[in-house]
Scaffold this active site. Structure first.
Site, PDB file in Angstrom:
ATOM      1  N   THR A  65       0.872  -1.190   0.000  1.00 57.55           N
ATOM      2  CA  THR A  65       0.000   0.000   0.000  1.00 57.55           C
ATOM      3  C   THR A  65       0.908   1.239   0.000  1.00 57.55           C
ATOM      4  O   THR A  65       1.349   1.673  -1.057  1.00 57.55           O
ATOM      5  CB  THR A  65      -0.966   0.022   1.205  1.00 57.55           C
ATOM      6  OG1 THR A  65      -0.244  -0.204   2.408  1.00 57.55           O
ATOM      7  CG2 THR A  65      -2.038  -1.031   1.050  1.00 57.55           C
TER       8      THR A  65
ATOM      9  N   THR B 196       1.412  -8.759  12.175  1.00 56.48           N
ATOM     10  CA  THR B 196       1.554  -7.457  11.526  1.00 56.48           C
ATOM     11  C   THR B 196       0.494  -7.261  10.464  1.00 56.48           C
ATOM     12  O   THR B 196      -0.383  -8.084  10.286  1.00 56.48           O
ATOM     13  CB  THR B 196       2.913  -7.316  10.857  1.00 56.48           C
ATOM     14  OG1 THR B 196       3.017  -5.960  10.400  1.00 56.48           O
ATOM     15  CG2 THR B 196       3.017  -8.210   9.640  1.00 56.48           C
TER      16      THR B 196
ATOM     17  N   ASN C 279       0.667  10.603   5.765  1.00 55.10           N
ATOM     18  CA  ASN C 279      -0.601  10.286   6.414  1.00 55.10           C
ATOM     19  C   ASN C 279      -1.623  11.409   6.340  1.00 55.10           C
ATOM     20  O   ASN C 279      -2.803  11.181   6.574  1.00 55.10           O
ATOM     21  CB  ASN C 279      -0.355   9.850   7.855  1.00 55.10           C
ATOM     22  CG  ASN C 279       0.172   8.448   7.872  1.00 55.10           C
ATOM     23  OD1 ASN C 279      -0.499   7.546   7.399  1.00 55.10           O
ATOM     24  ND2 ASN C 279       1.389   8.281   8.340  1.00 55.10           N
TER      25      ASN C 279
ATOM     26  N   SER D 161      -6.691  10.951   0.489  1.00 58.37           N
ATOM     27  CA  SER D 161      -7.314  12.180  -0.021  1.00 58.37           C
ATOM     28  C   SER D 161      -7.286  12.218  -1.554  1.00 58.37           C
ATOM     29  O   SER D 161      -6.378  11.681  -2.156  1.00 58.37           O
ATOM     30  CB  SER D 161      -6.590  13.400   0.514  1.00 58.37           C
ATOM     31  OG  SER D 161      -6.751  13.470   1.897  1.00 58.37           O
TER      32      SER D 161
END
Lengths: 408, 408
Positions: free
Chosen positions: A156, A193, A403, A408
């Site tokens: 990601t 994790t 972050n 967004s």
């Protein structure tokens, strides 16, 4: 930006007999990205998993636990990025079950022989139609040599793929250990994790593998932290196909210790690679707490230091403002800590002793260590003989940028 | 950068009869800065304090506790910035005692009638010679109207002075409440904040004031957090001179409740002003947890949300990536949390319900709230009837800049 993260070349990645992988672009969140990965496991492969303790466990985590508990032969894993399917309630469970059913139909197995994994944004509906539409391409791609592609397929905000691969001679057999992991933020695993998949062609009895998975998680994925945020989707899976001919059924078997050590080393490498590629990381820090009375208090101190934004920004700046470490030790929650017994080292430099600064400490010695990319913070508590270690990274402008911008 | 931080004009600050303040430039860390403040208290003034629970309690915190325990009339407070005198061992204690002795000589009282306070860098020796050399100038400056100057005199990385001042009619007397506070980073008070000083001309029996100070800290300074880093120097002091003529000796007195409320309101204002001026803050967030079973679990959830770097960066970006709040609630440590009962609101917008997103929730509603400078995050747990509230701020690039640069 990753800190000393070794990426093996394709020729250094050993396939694991019994394990095939297929990767596809399903357009789950964005087009043109490998975001869907399928593992197909040969019959006879044992599988064990360790999952997040976050109370908002994602739908796929709940389904994985149920399918593993059902005890059937696990036939395949399906992993999507771009959406975590977490905080999605009953609708999320339905979409997860639909995913398993679709893959089961295509592979001619039962839905509870499938383990599903999702990672990405929380609180948004999983686009299950696009996921299911991508499955045939992933299946068509199945093959033993796709580990590198899969390591990309599960990323990601990771900047680099994370792969560990090694061959060892154990019990007269050549045994392979290959795994991948992902995760760069929302990393403070509690039992596992974000995502870690480790495969071996050793054969391991299912109940034994289950216990080993927990133990191995506790010296690897459960000892790393980036931001203290325990994810809703943490999952760590070990697959043991048995095709090397090595078989371990009990902890009393001759090869058990060596096998345990090899799996632990591979898992630790995968876990530490997550820290090396953590969001915005410029430093890799090992926080080692010695002379603790218990493991619990060693970890309290190690995590207090590893999570302190003030400590992490000082490391980012290479500024030996080391009183911040003492402050973190002081609020770690050991009520009867005797500060006069504590000693603090940066690598080999003794910084604090007898409740204050070491009289021989010189700022330039601290400065010299702080400038390095890998730093050992060693804290001796003077309370007992337990040592434990946590791995973390610094806190940079880029963590905030990543972050504040993500999603967004 | 401060968020809606009201600074009263000098004419809006009411002096407190019985309390005089003097401020000087002692050059403790940097030249040309007000860094030394002395409070002189009229005989008869009751004083109570609440101090950090960090195990690395600074030398002045330990000396304050000892002097308050000795029970003599407290005659003066001395406060320096630029150096915390924490993590300094026996040498730090000596320097702190030397400071008290020097001020006591100048004021013709005993050393244990002095309360010392330090704030600034940890692990460095207090420059006691410069501090003591500055005392005569501070004493020469003593007067009732120096609150504004003192609020500046105790600042470190604060960008604005923090002052609360109010007059109330209680029990037929006009009573004044005026206080100052400081702190912008290393803020997660555990019993008190970096520095808070609140004075009133009500008269309060010493034992009663001691209990009130703890209760008032618990609804003000003990409910704020910036970065989760509990300081080594947190100190909150209430001084009650009695010169208004109002006197309260027991919790059964008619005026007690009103007096308690007025002190609590002034302390809450001082505490919240620290959050409004927190390092890099652009948003002021109120985290209110409702329907908790106990205060402890309400605070676990509130602090997990308030400390999550992912939640704080999302607020900085005005990005309604609100799954991050659910993840933080999920790892807050309530093992039997039923996620299906949880509801999450941003101001009046219901975001999550039944373990997932509210079907009526629209992204633009979340976006509208996230853009505001003051945001209420309301979390109902469905477990009981306890409500508690924590105040915090977002996490911006400037927090990293300030803490990577501070001290360097």
């Amino acid at each position: 930006m990753a800190v000393n993260l070794q990426i093996p070349s394709e020729s250094e990645i050993f396939p694991v007999p019994g394990i095939e992988i297929g990767v596809a672009e399903a357009g789950i969140r964005k087009a043109g990205r490998r975001d869907l990965t399928v593992f197909r496991l040969a019959p006879g492969t044992s599988v064990a998993g360790v999952f997040t303790r976050n109370r908002f466990r994602a739908a796929p985590v709940q389904v994985c636990e149920a399918h593993l508990a059902a005890g059937k032969q696990i036939a395949a894993l399906v992993i999507n990025t771009g959406n975590a399917n977490a905080g999605t309630g009953a609708d999320g469970m339905q979409r997860c079950n639909d995913t398993c059913a679709a893959l089961a139909r295509l592979l001619d197995v039962q839905a509870d022989q499938i383990l599903p994994f999702s990672t990405g944004v929380i609180l948004e509906p999983l686009p299950v139609d696009r996921l299911v539409a991508g499955l045939p391409a992933a299946i068509a791609n199945l093959g033993p040599n796709n580990w590198f592609s899969a390591a990309h397929g599960i990323m990601t905000t990771d900047t680099q793929p994370k792969i560990a691969s090694v061959r060892r001679d154990i019990g007269g057999k050549t045994v392979t250990f290959t795994g991948i992991s992902k995760g760069a933020g929302m990393i403070r695993p509690n039992m596992a994790t974000m995502l870690g998949f480790l495969a071996t062609d050793a054969g391991i009895a299912p109940e034994l593998l289950k216990r080993m998975a927990r133990e191995i998680a506790d010296v690897s994925f459960n000892r790393i932290t980036v931001d203290g945020d325990t994810s809703t989707n943490d999952s760590f899976i070990i697959m043991a196909s048995g095709q090397s001919g090595l078989r371990v059924d009990s902890a009393n078997d001759a090869a058990y210790a060596e096998l345990h050590q090899a799996l632990s080393a591979a898992a630790a490498e995968l876990a530490q690679k997550i820290v090396r590629d953590a969001e915005g990381a410029t430093k890799f820090m090992t926080i080692r707490v010695e002379e603790a009375g218990t493991t619990e208090e060693a970890l309290k101190v190690a995590y207090a230091v590893a999570h302190s934004p003030l400590v992490k920004t000082a490391f980012y700046a290479s500024d030996p403002n080391l009183g911040r470490i003492l402050a973190a030790v002081g609020y770690a929650g050991i009520d009867d800590l005797d500060t006069a017994k504590l000693r603090l080292w940066l690598d080999d430099v003794l910084v604090a002793t007898a409740g204050g600064r070491n009289p021989e400490y010189r700022e330039e010695d601290g400065q010299r260590v702080m400038k390095k990319a890998e730093i050992l913070v060693r804290i001796a508590l003077g309370r007992g003989s337990v040592t434990d270690t946590v791995y973390t990274c610094d806190f940079s402008h880029d963590y905030v940028s990543i972050n504040a911008d993500y999603r967004s």
